[in-house]
Design a protein around this motif. Sequence first.
Motif, short mmCIF file in Angstrom:
data_model
loop_
_atom_site.label_atom_id
_atom_site.label_comp_id
_atom_site.label_asym_id
_atom_site.label_seq_id
_atom_site.Cartn_x
_atom_site.Cartn_y
_atom_site.Cartn_z
N LEU A 87 0.83 -1.21 0.00
CA LEU A 87 0.00 0.00 0.00
C LEU A 87 0.86 1.26 0.00
CD1 LEU A 87 -2.69 -1.12 2.54
CD2 LEU A 87 -2.92 -0.97 0.08
N LEU A 88 0.22 2.38 -0.19
CA LEU A 88 0.92 3.66 -0.08
C LEU A 88 1.37 3.93 1.34
CD1 LEU A 88 -1.37 5.87 -2.38
CD2 LEU A 88 0.89 4.97 -2.92
N ILE A 89 0.63 3.39 2.27
CA ILE A 89 0.94 3.65 3.68
C ILE A 89 1.78 2.52 4.20
CG2 ILE A 89 -1.15 5.00 4.03
CD1 ILE A 89 -2.47 2.57 5.19
N ASP A 90 2.33 2.66 5.38
CA ASP A 90 3.17 1.64 6.00
C ASP A 90 2.33 0.43 6.39
OD1 ASP A 90 5.14 4.10 7.71
OD2 ASP A 90 5.33 3.25 5.68
N PRO A 91 2.96 -0.76 6.54
CA PRO A 91 2.19 -1.96 6.88
C PRO A 91 1.47 -1.84 8.20
CG PRO A 91 4.34 -2.57 6.02
CD PRO A 91 4.36 -1.08 6.19
N GLU A 92 2.10 -1.14 9.15
CA GLU A 92 1.42 -1.08 10.45
C GLU A 92 0.21 -0.17 10.41
OE1 GLU A 92 5.01 1.70 10.36
OE2 GLU A 92 4.53 -0.39 9.90
N ASP A 107 -7.14 7.62 18.88
CA ASP A 107 -7.70 6.52 19.70
C ASP A 107 -8.05 5.29 18.87
OD1 ASP A 107 -7.48 8.23 21.84
OD2 ASP A 107 -9.56 8.99 21.64
N TRP A 108 -7.93 5.38 17.53
CA TRP A 108 -8.34 4.25 16.68
C TRP A 108 -7.27 3.21 16.50
CZ3 TRP A 108 -11.57 6.43 12.01
CH2 TRP A 108 -12.73 7.02 12.51
N GLY A 109 -6.09 3.49 16.99
CA GLY A 109 -5.03 2.49 16.87
C GLY A 109 -4.02 2.84 15.81
N PRO A 110 -3.02 1.95 15.66
CA PRO A 110 -1.92 2.25 14.72
C PRO A 110 -2.34 2.28 13.27
CG PRO A 110 -1.74 0.02 15.57
CD PRO A 110 -2.83 0.68 16.36
N ARG A 111 -3.45 1.63 12.89
CA ARG A 111 -3.86 1.64 11.49
C ARG A 111 -4.28 3.03 11.02
NH1 ARG A 111 -4.72 -3.33 9.22
NH2 ARG A 111 -4.55 -5.12 10.63
N PHE A 112 -4.74 3.91 11.91
CA PHE A 112 -5.18 5.26 11.54
C PHE A 112 -4.20 6.32 12.03
CE2 PHE A 112 -9.27 4.25 9.77
CZ PHE A 112 -9.58 3.03 10.36
N LYS A 113 -2.94 5.86 12.30
CA LYS A 113 -1.94 6.81 12.79
C LYS A 113 -1.61 7.86 11.74
CE LYS A 113 2.64 6.91 14.93
NZ LYS A 113 3.16 7.94 14.02
N LYS A 114 -1.56 7.43 10.46
CA LYS A 114 -1.24 8.37 9.39
C LYS A 114 -2.30 9.45 9.26
CE LYS A 114 1.76 8.10 7.02
NZ LYS A 114 3.08 8.77 7.09
N LEU A 115 -3.59 9.03 9.36
CA LEU A 115 -4.67 10.03 9.30
C LEU A 115 -4.60 10.98 10.49
CD1 LEU A 115 -7.70 7.85 8.10
CD2 LEU A 115 -6.38 9.49 6.78
N ALA A 116 -4.25 10.41 11.63
CA ALA A 116 -4.16 11.27 12.82
C ALA A 116 -3.04 12.29 12.67
CB ALA A 116 -3.95 10.41 14.06
N ASP A 117 -1.93 11.85 12.04
CA ASP A 117 -0.83 12.79 11.84
C ASP A 117 -1.18 13.86 10.82
OD1 ASP A 117 0.60 11.36 13.64
OD2 ASP A 117 1.70 10.17 12.14
N MET A 118 -2.01 13.44 9.79
CA MET A 118 -2.33 14.37 8.71
C MET A 118 -3.37 15.41 9.15
SD MET A 118 -2.55 11.70 5.54
CE MET A 118 -3.21 12.97 4.48
N TYR A 119 -4.40 14.96 9.90
CA TYR A 119 -5.50 15.87 10.22
C TYR A 119 -5.55 16.27 11.69
CZ TYR A 119 -7.26 14.63 5.63
OH TYR A 119 -7.40 14.44 4.29
N GLY A 120 -4.81 15.60 12.50
CA GLY A 120 -4.86 15.95 13.92
C GLY A 120 -3.65 16.67 14.38
N GLY A 121 -2.82 17.11 13.51
CA GLY A 121 -1.57 17.76 13.90
C GLY A 121 -1.64 19.27 14.02
#
Length: 886
Positions: free
Chosen positions: A738-743, A869-883
């Motif tokens: 995927l475009l995102i990391d495996p974790e 709070d959704w876990g490591p699978r949504f870490k990228k979204l959290a970094d993109m929109y929660g930063g």
Amino acid sequence: ASVEASGEIALCKTGFPEDVYSAVLSKDVHEGQPLLNVKFSNCNGKRKVQYESSEPADFKVDEDGMVYAVRSFPLSSEHAKFLIYAQDKETQEKWQVAVKLSLKPTLTEESVKESAEVEEIVFPRQFSKHSGHLQRQKRDWVIPPINLPENSRGPFPQELVRIRSDRDKNLSLRYSVTGPGADQPPTGIFIINPISGQLSVTKPLDREQIARFHLRAHAVDINGNQVENPIDIVINVIDMNDNRPEFLHQVWNGTVPEGSKPGTYVMTVTAIDADDPNALNGMLRYRIVSQAPSTPSPNMFTINNETGDIITVAAGLDREKVQQYTLIIQATDMEGNPTYGLSNTATAIITVTDVNDNPPEFTAMTFYGEVPENRVDIIVANLTVTDKDQPHTPAWNAVYRISGGDPTGRFAIQTDPNSNDGLVTVVKPIDFETNRMFVLTVAAENQVPLAKGIQHPPQSTATVSVTVIDVNENPYFAPNPKIIRQEEGLHAGTMLTTFTAQDPDRYMQQNIRYTKLSDPANWLKIDPVNGQITTIAVLDRESPNVKNNIYNATFLASDNGIPPMSGTGTLQIYLLDINDNAPQVLPQEAETCETPDPNSINITALDYDIDPNAGPFAFDLPLSPVTIKRNWTITRLNGDFAQLNLKIKFLEAGIYEVPIIITDSGNPPKSNISILRVKVCQCDSNGDCTDVDRIVGAGLGTGAIIAILLCIIILLILVLMFVVWMKRRDKERQAKQLLIDPEDDVRDNILKYDEEGGGEEDQDYDLSQLQQPDTVEPDAIKPVGIRRMDERPIHAEPQYPVRSAAPHPGDIGDFINEGLKAADNDPTAPPYDSLLVFDYEGSGSTAGSLSSLNSSSSGGEQDYDYLNDWGPRFKKLADMYGGGDD
């Protein structure tokens, strides 16, 4: 079983109905005379009874119970009584009965007449003086036998005799009789007047049923007390001629050999008469009524009128003319009296059997046949004969033999068992060039000799003319094999010999040509016309194609006959040895210790030549290099062996090549320098090498080293190929990530679309694409070529969950999990991990940008901290929109 008047049926008892059978004979017994018939009660009718006499030498019993005399003899007391046995063939149960024979006294007419008169029997009185008084002496009644004719016409009851006691004057007596015929079966035949004692018969008697009645008379008073002792009354039934003779068989079969002399016994016919055989009524006489056919004489046979023996009375019995005679035989009682006797007839069929009275006769005087030369086991001629004797009998079967014209035994004659023909066959090959024709003399005779007195010759003769047909025969080499002696080393082009074949067909003009069949070393050639053999290569005795100094070559000779024939011949070249091979050291490798003691090396020489070009050998060491003679010394043990030893006290371990000069004993001699590879090693006290590792390493040959190197190279190539394959596999896996990391990956099987922009800040993600809006057009109406390669094929899609029109960011995880469950339960999904297509993505998509998840004009007003709070699978979204602003 007889039915009594009371209606009760007497029980049947298996066995003889009487204990004793009696027969009265008028004269002595003669052979074949029927004596009497014993009756056997077979109640169930299923028993198979076999009769047997206690005196089988004198009497025999037929299956119907008729007793015959086996031989003629005068009747005496020893033959007066014998036993008859009846045995069940299945159960082996056995019964017996006694038979008594007696001679009948001659009856006169007066005695018969007197017996017919009614007599009155009164007890006589005899007086004797005793004590001065007269006293009566009592005795039993004695009554002579009463003779009563059978078949009497009456009137009935007919009085027979009057029985009276002398005490009936003082007492009132009652008379009675007992026994078979009175109160026992058959009952009611004889009755007695109880008052007067008159004994009478009530019906006609049949002697053939009961010939004698034995009654007992009784006298009692009115109280039933016995006043007289019982007396026996015997009533003999006098035989009358009321039965015709009966033949035991209606058709009699007999045989007589043809050509029999007059007086030859043929057969015996027998008839029986139920009347008394000892009286005229049962005395039979036989005669021949007619004979058919009546040739060659109407009276070919006669019959003994008393015994029934048929014998020949005329000569001329010939089976070939008359095979069978039919005689009508008549038997008459009353000693054959034609006026008063009763008669009966039977048929006697006499078959004339064959004897060898006709020899076989050839149907022609000369028979002809032909045979190709060199052929065996073929029929040359068919000999036919005629024989009037009965076919397929020893008197008809013919036996053939060759009596002349075949001194070497080339022919044989076999008999055809069906046609009786003689089949002339060839048993040894015949050469046309030697014999063109045979004239055989053959004879035919029967298996059995001719009968005595036959005037014909015992055999028949004929001639057989056999013509031999010339055929094309195989050419043959002579001698075969042909042996020549020749020295080896002969140069090519040398003429060795001429190897020609002969044609046995002297009367055919034919040419023979020669070709080579077998030449293993390809050393020879043969001239096709004259058969000259020339070498085309050097002859070498040491060649592997030479066995025991002999080289074999095979040649073919063919003629031009019709059909063409050929023959083979073998040329054997015995090669003489020349000294053309130098000797070599043997063995070529050896080992020894670093010190001269305790080991030494024994060597010999190998020479492919033979004596005298081989041993004895001379062994020596060369002068150069000088280290050879300085380090080694060689000693000759005998003409074939030598010994190599260290000359110095110590030689360092290793492999040394020692040249050895070997000279053979040829004339001139031939020498050669051979290399002996010597392994020098450290030894123990026993002379065995101890530095095994060094020796093993040194002992590896060039072939072993090359093999080891090849194995190492192959192993390296395999390892390299495995590494390349693993790297290629890693690249394929990386291409599908995927475009995102495996974790941070939501699903492990989401495909990578390779849609890369200018960076994370330049990528707008429209999360509305993760849901399936109702306005999306179905797959079935999509244009051809618009679907991506990673999409599933077009077919009925499973019902994936549909997101609401105004989704909340918190339902994405549930939406994705529900879609995953739907994909796992999809029967049309591929069996491998693949991208789950939630909706079609491409040009003209109704989905907006992924950056407009909240459908608002600006994302800065939305709080995305809950994505952490959704876990490591949504870490990228959290970094993109929660930063924050960054």
